[in-house]
Design a protein around this motif. Structure first.
Motif, mmCIF file in Angstrom:
data_model
loop_
_atom_site.group_PDB
_atom_site.id
_atom_site.type_symbol
_atom_site.label_atom_id
_atom_site.label_comp_id
_atom_site.label_asym_id
_atom_site.label_seq_id
_atom_site.Cartn_x
_atom_site.Cartn_y
_atom_site.Cartn_z
ATOM 1 N N LYS A 67 -2.806 -7.001 5.596
ATOM 2 C CA LYS A 67 -3.807 -6.468 4.659
ATOM 3 C C LYS A 67 -4.015 -4.976 4.894
ATOM 4 O O LYS A 67 -4.188 -4.216 3.951
ATOM 5 C CB LYS A 67 -5.125 -7.211 4.825
ATOM 6 N N ARG A 68 -3.972 -4.584 6.144
ATOM 7 C CA ARG A 68 -4.196 -3.176 6.465
ATOM 8 C C ARG A 68 -3.128 -2.292 5.821
ATOM 9 O O ARG A 68 -3.431 -1.235 5.277
ATOM 10 C CB ARG A 68 -4.195 -3.006 7.979
ATOM 11 N N LYS A 69 -1.864 -2.735 5.865
ATOM 12 C CA LYS A 69 -0.784 -1.962 5.243
ATOM 13 C C LYS A 69 -0.929 -1.945 3.728
ATOM 14 O O LYS A 69 -0.661 -0.930 3.082
ATOM 15 C CB LYS A 69 0.576 -2.530 5.639
ATOM 16 N N ARG A 70 -1.353 -3.085 3.160
ATOM 17 C CA ARG A 70 -1.550 -3.117 1.704
ATOM 18 C C ARG A 70 -2.670 -2.183 1.284
ATOM 19 O O ARG A 70 -2.574 -1.483 0.283
ATOM 20 C CB ARG A 70 -1.825 -4.547 1.235
ATOM 21 N N TYR A 71 -3.754 -2.171 2.065
ATOM 22 C CA TYR A 71 -4.860 -1.268 1.753
ATOM 23 C C TYR A 71 -4.412 0.188 1.864
ATOM 24 O O TYR A 71 -4.760 1.018 1.027
ATOM 25 C CB TYR A 71 -6.051 -1.502 2.687
ATOM 26 N N ALA A 72 -3.664 0.506 2.898
ATOM 27 C CA ALA A 72 -3.195 1.878 3.091
ATOM 28 C C ALA A 72 -2.297 2.299 1.935
ATOM 29 O O ALA A 72 -2.409 3.423 1.431
ATOM 30 C CB ALA A 72 -2.462 1.993 4.425
ATOM 31 N N LEU A 73 -1.414 1.406 1.505
ATOM 32 C CA LEU A 73 -0.534 1.715 0.380
ATOM 33 C C LEU A 73 -1.351 1.922 -0.894
ATOM 34 O O LEU A 73 -1.121 2.874 -1.652
ATOM 35 C CB LEU A 73 0.485 0.598 0.191
ATOM 36 N N PHE A 74 -2.317 1.048 -1.120
ATOM 37 C CA PHE A 74 -3.164 1.195 -2.305
ATOM 38 C C PHE A 74 -3.928 2.517 -2.271
ATOM 39 O O PHE A 74 -3.983 3.239 -3.272
ATOM 40 C CB PHE A 74 -4.147 0.027 -2.417
ATOM 41 N N LEU A 75 -4.518 2.849 -1.127
ATOM 42 C CA LEU A 75 -5.283 4.090 -1.031
ATOM 43 C C LEU A 75 -4.403 5.317 -1.245
ATOM 44 O O LEU A 75 -4.834 6.298 -1.869
ATOM 45 C CB LEU A 75 -6.000 4.169 0.312
ATOM 46 N N ALA A 76 -3.170 5.278 -0.763
ATOM 47 C CA ALA A 76 -2.255 6.401 -0.965
ATOM 48 C C ALA A 76 -1.937 6.569 -2.452
ATOM 49 O O ALA A 76 -1.991 7.688 -2.981
ATOM 50 C CB ALA A 76 -0.982 6.180 -0.155
ATOM 51 N N VAL A 77 -1.614 5.483 -3.130
ATOM 52 C CA VAL A 77 -1.295 5.549 -4.559
ATOM 53 C C VAL A 77 -2.527 5.967 -5.353
ATOM 54 O O VAL A 77 -2.445 6.806 -6.262
ATOM 55 C CB VAL A 77 -0.742 4.195 -5.052
ATOM 56 N N PHE A 78 -3.658 5.388 -5.035
ATOM 57 C CA PHE A 78 -4.896 5.715 -5.736
ATOM 58 C C PHE A 78 -5.244 7.194 -5.557
ATOM 59 O O PHE A 78 -5.574 7.899 -6.519
ATOM 60 C CB PHE A 78 -6.028 4.823 -5.225
ATOM 61 N N SER A 79 -5.151 7.677 -4.328
ATOM 62 C CA SER A 79 -5.473 9.082 -4.048
ATOM 63 C C SER A 79 -4.529 10.025 -4.782
ATOM 64 O O SER A 79 -4.956 11.056 -5.305
ATOM 65 C CB SER A 79 -5.391 9.350 -2.542
ATOM 66 N N LEU A 80 -3.261 9.679 -4.825
ATOM 67 C CA LEU A 80 -2.294 10.507 -5.548
ATOM 68 C C LEU A 80 -2.640 10.576 -7.037
ATOM 69 O O LEU A 80 -2.576 11.648 -7.648
ATOM 70 C CB LEU A 80 -0.883 9.964 -5.350
ATOM 71 N N ASN A 81 -3.040 9.454 -7.607
ATOM 72 C CA ASN A 81 -3.420 9.438 -9.030
ATOM 73 C C ASN A 81 -4.664 10.280 -9.287
ATOM 74 O O ASN A 81 -4.735 11.010 -10.276
ATOM 75 C CB ASN A 81 -3.645 8.001 -9.499
#
Length: 114
Positions: A67-81
């Motif tokens: 879950k931690r990796k999924r959250y990190a990936l989501f936050l990276a994509v979200f922040s980039l957007n």
């Protein structure tokens, strides 16, 4: 008999031997199947001798990301957007539609799903 056929018979015999050692076959069943291995004329006959035995080479399900990796990936994509939205809005001098808000729905799924 070709080496390929010999190898197939050997592999089938090994699988039967393993099944006997695990207690999945009685001695009589094992002997009967070993004789059938020697007299098999096709690959289908060899496969039928082990069809009712559990397979060890069945692949496991692929490991899931934590879950931690999924959250990190989501936050990276979200922040980039959000960053791209902010740069475009600043460059154009007007606030664009916040398309990044739709990504929050995917973030909610990350929280809800196991």
């Amino acid at each position: 008999m070709t080496d390929f056929q010999r190898n197939d018979r050997t592999l089938t015999a090994r699988e039967l031997t393993r099944a006997r050692a695990e207690g999945r076959l009685t001695e009589a069943e094992y002997e009967q199947r070993i004789h059938l291995v020697a007299s098999a004329d096709s690959y289908a006959e060899l496969a039928a001798l082990t069809a009712d035995l559990p397979r060890d080479d069945v692949p496991d399900a692929p490991p899931r990301r934590s879950k931690r990796k999924r959250y990190a990936l989501f936050l990276a994509v979200f922040s980039l957007n959000v960053l791209v939205w902010a740069i475009l809005s600043t460059a154009l001098g007007t606030a664009l539609h916040p398309w990044w808000a739709w990504l929050l729905l995917w973030g909610l799924l990350l929280v809800v799903l196991p």
